[in-house]
Design a protein around this motif. Structure first.
Motif, PDB file in Angstrom:
ATOM      1  N   ARG A 133       3.882   2.946  -6.316  1.00  0.00           N
ATOM      2  CA  ARG A 133       3.357   1.625  -7.339  1.00  0.00           C
ATOM      3  C   ARG A 133       3.847   0.480  -6.525  1.00  0.00           C
ATOM      4  O   ARG A 133       2.732  -0.436  -6.474  1.00  0.00           O
ATOM      5  N   ARG A 134       4.668   0.414  -6.221  1.00  0.00           N
ATOM      6  CA  ARG A 134       5.464  -1.043  -5.952  1.00  0.00           C
ATOM      7  C   ARG A 134       4.820  -1.261  -4.487  1.00  0.00           C
ATOM      8  O   ARG A 134       4.375  -2.463  -3.968  1.00  0.00           O
ATOM      9  N   LEU A 187       1.122  -2.050  -4.743  1.00  0.00           N
ATOM     10  CA  LEU A 187       1.012  -3.666  -5.397  1.00  0.00           C
ATOM     11  C   LEU A 187       1.417  -4.535  -3.867  1.00  0.00           C
ATOM     12  O   LEU A 187       0.748  -5.624  -3.910  1.00  0.00           O
ATOM     13  N   ALA A 218      -2.006  -4.536  -2.010  1.00  0.00           N
ATOM     14  CA  ALA A 218      -2.769  -5.532  -2.582  1.00  0.00           C
ATOM     15  C   ALA A 218      -2.492  -7.191  -2.559  1.00  0.00           C
ATOM     16  O   ALA A 218      -3.344  -7.739  -2.200  1.00  0.00           O
ATOM     17  N   ALA A 219      -1.354  -7.370  -2.920  1.00  0.00           N
ATOM     18  CA  ALA A 219      -0.901  -8.634  -2.825  1.00  0.00           C
ATOM     19  C   ALA A 219      -0.857  -9.389  -1.296  1.00  0.00           C
ATOM     20  O   ALA A 219      -1.369 -10.565  -1.096  1.00  0.00           O
ATOM     21  N   THR A 242      -7.428  -4.127  -0.503  1.00  0.00           N
ATOM     22  CA  THR A 242      -6.842  -4.587  -1.937  1.00  0.00           C
ATOM     23  C   THR A 242      -7.307  -3.516  -2.872  1.00  0.00           C
ATOM     24  O   THR A 242      -6.383  -3.407  -3.809  1.00  0.00           O
ATOM     25  N   LEU A 259      -4.388  -1.340  -5.050  1.00  0.00           N
ATOM     26  CA  LEU A 259      -4.256  -1.116  -6.451  1.00  0.00           C
ATOM     27  C   LEU A 259      -4.611   0.345  -6.881  1.00  0.00           C
ATOM     28  O   LEU A 259      -3.913   0.891  -7.993  1.00  0.00           O
ATOM     29  N   ALA A 290      -1.402   1.783  -6.603  1.00  0.00           N
ATOM     30  CA  ALA A 290      -0.527   1.518  -7.917  1.00  0.00           C
ATOM     31  C   ALA A 290      -0.844   2.263  -9.234  1.00  0.00           C
ATOM     32  O   ALA A 290      -0.169   2.435 -10.113  1.00  0.00           O
TER      33      ALA A 290
END
Length: 223
Positions: free
Chosen positions: A35-36, A39, A42-43, A201, A205, A208
């Protein structure tokens, strides 16, 4: 005492926890770790997309530097994606698959050095031999990501959308380079930025939101 021999095969061990590293296999990763890193991908991608849409990287000056730093943020996110792919054995666990991911990490590292140096020393881009050589690793690293996505699809270790979406995301170079040739830099900015938004992106997600789909089924069920 006489030695005792038996032909009974040893029983399979059932006391090894799911997620424990197997000798010679990929290091384990938890759903939280996926998940981390998702993200982060995506960021990093969103940062680059914003710089592409708001600034013209080809204009040079401040806009060019911001574009380079946005690209660097994206590349940092890609290192997270590579970590997930490597630690889940996404392309398989053969020696060739491992070498493929390690080679891509080297290509990406060299491309990231170009992004950083070009942001700090843009005036050296025109006649700098080092920057000229490092610049080649940007397209090479993106082509490497595309090759990985094809191998990942064939390996069938990831499931659901996360098996096929890397091919969408990692076709970025295959889509944007021809767009640059056909329509020029101005229009290709929007093609490239839009593709990043839909591709990397969304991939971040998905990682995540659905981390269990990239873990071995037993590990995903036990976490």
């Amino acid at each position: 005492m006489e030695p005792h021999f038996t032909t009974t095969p040893a029983r399979a061990r059932t006391d090894v926890r799911a997620g424990t590293a197997v000798r010679g296999g990929p290091a384990p990763i938890s759903e939280g770790g996926v998940r981390r890193l998702g993200l982060g991908l995506a960021a990093g991608t969103l940062i680059w997309v914003v710089t592409i849409f708001l600034f013209d990287p080809s204009a040079g000056g401040t806009a060019g530097r911001i574009g380079d730093l946005g690209g660097l943020a994206f590349q940092i996110g890609l290192f997270g994606l590579l970590a997930v792919q490597s630690r889940t054995g996404a392309t398989g666990t053969s020696r060739t698959s491992v070498i493929m991911l390690r080679t891509e990490a080297v290509l990406l590292a060299l491309a990231s050095v170009w992004s950083l140096l070009h942001a700090i020393l843009p005036e050296a881009a025109g006649d700098g031999v080092l920057l000229g050589v490092l610049d080649l690793f940007w397209p090479l690293s993106m082509f490497g990501m595309f090759v990985i996505s094809v191998k990942l699809l064939a390996a069938r270790r990831w499931r659901g959308l996360l098996r096929s979406w890397p091919l969408v995301a990692e076709s970025w170079g295959v889509v944007t380079v021809p767009a640059y040739v056909l329509v020029g830099d101005a229009a290709s900015r929007w093609v490239g930025g839009g593709h990043l938004l839909v591709g990397y992106t969304v991939l971040g997600l998905l990682l995540a939101l659905r981390p269990g789909d990239v873990l071995p089924e037993r590990e995903a069920g036990d976490s």
